[in-house]
Design a protein around this motif. Structure first.
Motif, mmCIF file in Angstrom:
data_model
loop_
_atom_site.group_PDB
_atom_site.id
_atom_site.type_symbol
_atom_site.label_atom_id
_atom_site.label_comp_id
_atom_site.label_asym_id
_atom_site.label_seq_id
_atom_site.Cartn_x
_atom_site.Cartn_y
_atom_site.Cartn_z
ATOM 1 N N GLU A 423 0.894 -1.195 -0.045
ATOM 2 C CA GLU A 423 -0.016 0.113 -0.125
ATOM 3 C C GLU A 423 0.850 1.193 -0.028
ATOM 4 O O GLU A 423 0.576 2.251 0.255
ATOM 5 N N GLY A 424 2.121 1.166 -0.336
ATOM 6 C CA GLY A 424 2.996 2.189 -0.580
ATOM 7 C C GLY A 424 3.534 2.837 0.691
ATOM 8 O O GLY A 424 3.892 4.048 0.678
ATOM 9 N N HIS A 425 3.745 2.208 1.884
ATOM 10 C CA HIS A 425 4.273 2.930 3.119
ATOM 11 C C HIS A 425 5.544 2.382 3.516
ATOM 12 O O HIS A 425 6.263 3.224 4.272
ATOM 13 N N ARG A 426 6.177 1.005 3.191
ATOM 14 C CA ARG A 426 7.234 0.635 3.795
ATOM 15 C C ARG A 426 8.569 1.319 3.609
ATOM 16 O O ARG A 426 9.032 1.808 4.582
ATOM 17 N N TRP A 427 8.654 2.139 2.467
ATOM 18 C CA TRP A 427 10.034 2.716 2.231
ATOM 19 C C TRP A 427 9.908 4.064 2.926
ATOM 20 O O TRP A 427 10.624 4.723 3.472
ATOM 21 N N PHE A 428 8.616 4.777 2.849
ATOM 22 C CA PHE A 428 8.682 5.868 3.626
ATOM 23 C C PHE A 428 8.720 5.815 5.172
ATOM 24 O O PHE A 428 9.069 6.649 5.867
ATOM 25 N N ASP A 429 8.063 4.765 5.601
ATOM 26 C CA ASP A 429 8.438 4.508 7.216
ATOM 27 C C ASP A 429 9.668 4.043 7.581
ATOM 28 O O ASP A 429 10.187 4.630 8.445
ATOM 29 N N LEU A 430 10.698 3.533 6.544
ATOM 30 C CA LEU A 430 11.867 3.465 6.898
ATOM 31 C C LEU A 430 12.869 4.793 6.956
ATOM 32 O O LEU A 430 13.371 5.043 7.941
ATOM 33 N N VAL A 431 12.562 5.585 6.044
ATOM 34 C CA VAL A 431 12.963 6.995 5.943
ATOM 35 C C VAL A 431 12.487 7.561 7.217
ATOM 36 O O VAL A 431 13.491 8.510 7.920
ATOM 37 N N ARG A 432 11.358 7.710 7.231
ATOM 38 C CA ARG A 432 10.742 8.637 8.656
ATOM 39 C C ARG A 432 11.343 7.977 9.967
ATOM 40 O O ARG A 432 11.625 9.069 10.632
ATOM 41 N N THR A 433 11.493 6.739 10.054
ATOM 42 C CA THR A 433 11.966 6.373 11.496
ATOM 43 C C THR A 433 13.423 6.505 11.412
ATOM 44 O O THR A 433 14.138 6.032 12.634
ATOM 45 N N GLY A 434 14.328 6.761 10.368
ATOM 46 C CA GLY A 434 15.673 6.729 10.355
ATOM 47 C C GLY A 434 16.302 5.446 10.301
ATOM 48 O O GLY A 434 17.232 5.172 10.265
ATOM 49 N N GLN A 435 15.653 4.466 9.825
ATOM 50 C CA GLN A 435 15.997 3.001 9.843
ATOM 51 C C GLN A 435 16.294 2.592 8.254
ATOM 52 O O GLN A 435 16.939 1.519 7.911
ATOM 53 N N ALA A 436 16.150 3.642 7.315
ATOM 54 C CA ALA A 436 16.589 3.051 6.081
ATOM 55 C C ALA A 436 17.763 2.633 5.626
ATOM 56 O O ALA A 436 17.993 1.489 5.033
ATOM 57 N N LEU A 437 19.028 3.447 6.073
ATOM 58 C CA LEU A 437 20.103 2.919 5.703
ATOM 59 C C LEU A 437 20.586 1.640 6.506
ATOM 60 O O LEU A 437 21.157 0.508 5.759
ATOM 61 N N ASN A 438 20.106 1.453 7.628
ATOM 62 C CA ASN A 438 20.371 0.353 8.508
ATOM 63 C C ASN A 438 19.813 -1.015 7.934
ATOM 64 O O ASN A 438 20.496 -1.833 7.958
ATOM 65 N N VAL A 439 18.726 -0.743 7.487
ATOM 66 C CA VAL A 439 18.050 -2.130 6.982
ATOM 67 C C VAL A 439 18.260 -2.032 5.457
ATOM 68 O O VAL A 439 18.493 -3.338 4.819
ATOM 69 N N MET A 440 18.562 -1.190 4.575
ATOM 70 C CA MET A 440 18.638 -1.342 3.282
ATOM 71 C C MET A 440 20.085 -1.270 2.626
ATOM 72 O O MET A 440 20.304 -1.657 1.546
ATOM 73 N N GLN A 441 21.230 -1.116 3.445
ATOM 74 C CA GLN A 441 22.616 -1.065 2.748
ATOM 75 C C GLN A 441 22.946 -2.216 2.422
ATOM 76 O O GLN A 441 23.577 -2.395 1.327
#
Length: 475
Positions: A423-441
């Protein structure tokens, strides 16, 4: 039309950009009666129908729960962080949002002097235009970061001089301001053919998400709490959210991008885009036209679900159950993806003419956001019941009352992934919570990938890095 949105390159990829002239129709002739303004608002909604056909690239494929299994074209580049700054997805996204913004700006300018005797729904039209402009800017800053802040019609000359503006200023001076005013002007509900337009609840819910995104948890809690008093409720049966034989405007509905089957170009593309190229499956579901093998559930998503979770098989599946009750697994093949989501599967008789809406925000999302805001405000015990509503409907056990703030924070993240996948939320949730790089690197992400590149065509058109630089890392 402003230069910011009207960028067109020729089909043969010639190295020039054609700047379209300002409207050839006199604008004053288009804005007289209430119907004129209503039609103008519908024109803004129409841009979102086109734009949200691609929102899954940004919200889903970019994250870890979904991937482009067959590694092809734009989807593969979004998935593995190799998207070029001249990709057509970026160009169309930029153009669509600024086209919507331009239409909203024009309407808002004209309606200020409109004769109230002729424009009986003046406040509603203003509220809808402001809501849609706020949504456009919210998406833009989450995708691109700093962008031009345009709140009035511009001449071509002024367009060349309009700089990228800081995200915080756009939040303060456009997004939040627009949503607060829209909230005061929009009705709580509609009837008849107007159902599906933006409501007071939609403005409040989106504003709550904006506050949450900015980590203003106090304001987020207060605004989302207001939404819970407006009569919304979870559907008893989660699967009914994805049953397109039933009314999509139910108690959980807050705001969708609306699509309608059988009316020419007003259907959605999701059914065709997200179905595997398996002949027997296509025939079983009754899907007309070609399908595109996109939006594959990743194994990490399958692993999130408990066996008794009622959302599990519909959210992500490796096959289908035929008319005899036999489960037919998808074969692992280079010609088709090996898993898919059933959220958008529905019988269609014309290609790309699905009735499936895109759920921008629904009540389950509000409850999860409210639980998050309250927990961050130190109200873990009070937040827990909102999360448990989601779990209970899914057939899961309620979490215990002695849960800690950290444990609840992690559980909210987990439930957002299970409840809102595709539903288009996961990436924006990762960025919003500051977890994007930790999860996606481990998937190829680098620090600058928290935003996408500004379209190269726009950089070249403005040709002034002092006011219009490319995002770092994309030159």
């Amino acid at each position: 039309m402003v230069v910011l949105v009207m960028l067109l390159t020729t089909a043969c990829q010639k190295d020039f950009i054609e700047i379209l002239p300002v409207d050839t129709v006199t604008v004053d002739l288009l804005y007289k009666t209430d119907k004129d303004y209503q039609d103008a608002v519908i024109g803004i909604y129409g841009i979102f129908q086109a734009q949200y056909a691609n929102m899954y690239y940004f919200g889903d494929i970019r994250g870890d729960d979904v991937w482009d299994e067959l590694v092809k074209g734009t989807a593969g580049a979004v998935d593995n962080f190799t998207l070029a700054n001249d990709d057509g997805l970026l160009i169309s996204t930029w153009r669509n949002y600024y086209k919507a913004i331009t239409r909203a700006n024009t309407l808002l300018e004209r309606i200020n002097t409109a004769d109230a005797a002729l424009v009986s729904n003046k406040n509603r039209h203003i509220g809808e235009a402001e809501f849609l402009r706020a949504l456009a800017y919210f998406d833009l800053v989450r995708i691109f970061g700093d962008v031009p802040m345009v709140t009035k019609t511009l001449s071509i000359e002024d367009s060349y001089k309009t700089p990228r503006e800081k995200v915080d200023k756009i939040y303060d001076e456009v997004i939040i301001k627009d949503l607060l005013d829209a909230e005061s002007k929009l009705p709580e509900k509609y009837a008849g053919v107007d159902v599906g337009r933006a409501t007071k609840g939609a403005a409040r819910a989106l504003l709550g998400k904006v506050y949450l995104t900015r980590k203003d948890f106090t304001k987020a809690e207060a605004k989302l709490q207001e939404v819970t008093t407006m009569g919304y409720a979870l559907l008893p049966n989660w699967a009914d959210l994805w049953d397109y034989t039933k009314n999509e405007h139910h108690s959980e509905y807050i705001y969708d991008i609306e699509y309608e089957q059988g009316l020419g170009t007003l259907g959605s593309i999701y059914t065709n885009r997200f179905t595997p190229k398996v002949t027997s499956m296509i025939a079983f579901y009754g899907i007309a036209g070609s399908v595109d093998d996109q939006n594959t559930p990743h194994q990490v998503l399958f692993d999130l679900f408990e066996a008794k979770d009622k959302r599990k098989d519909l959210t992500a599946s490796r096959g289908y159950t035929d008319a005899t009750g036999k489960f037919i697994p998808l074969l692992v093949s280079s010609n088709n993806m090996s898993a898919y989501t059933r959220k958008y599967i529905v019988k269609i008789t014309t290609a790309n003419d699905s009735p499936a809406n895109w759920k921008v925000i629904r009540y389950a999302d509000v409850l999860l956001m409210l639980a998050e805001a309250m927990n961050e405000n130190g109200k873990t015990a009070q937040a827990l019941p909102y999360l448990n509503q989601i779990r209970t409907r899914a057939g899961l056990d309620a979490l215990p009352t002695d849960i800690t703030q950290t444990e609840l924070r992690n559980q909210i993240v987990l439930e957002r992934r299970r409840e809102l996948a595709f539903e288009g939320h996961r990436w924006f949730d990762l960025v919003r919570t500051g977890q994007a790089l930790n999860v996606m690197q481990k998937y190829g992400m680098k620090p600058h990938h928290v935003v996408f590149p500004i379209p190269l065509a726009q950089i070249q058109l403005i040709n002034n890095p002092a006011i219009f630089p490319q995002n770092p890392g994309y030159n």
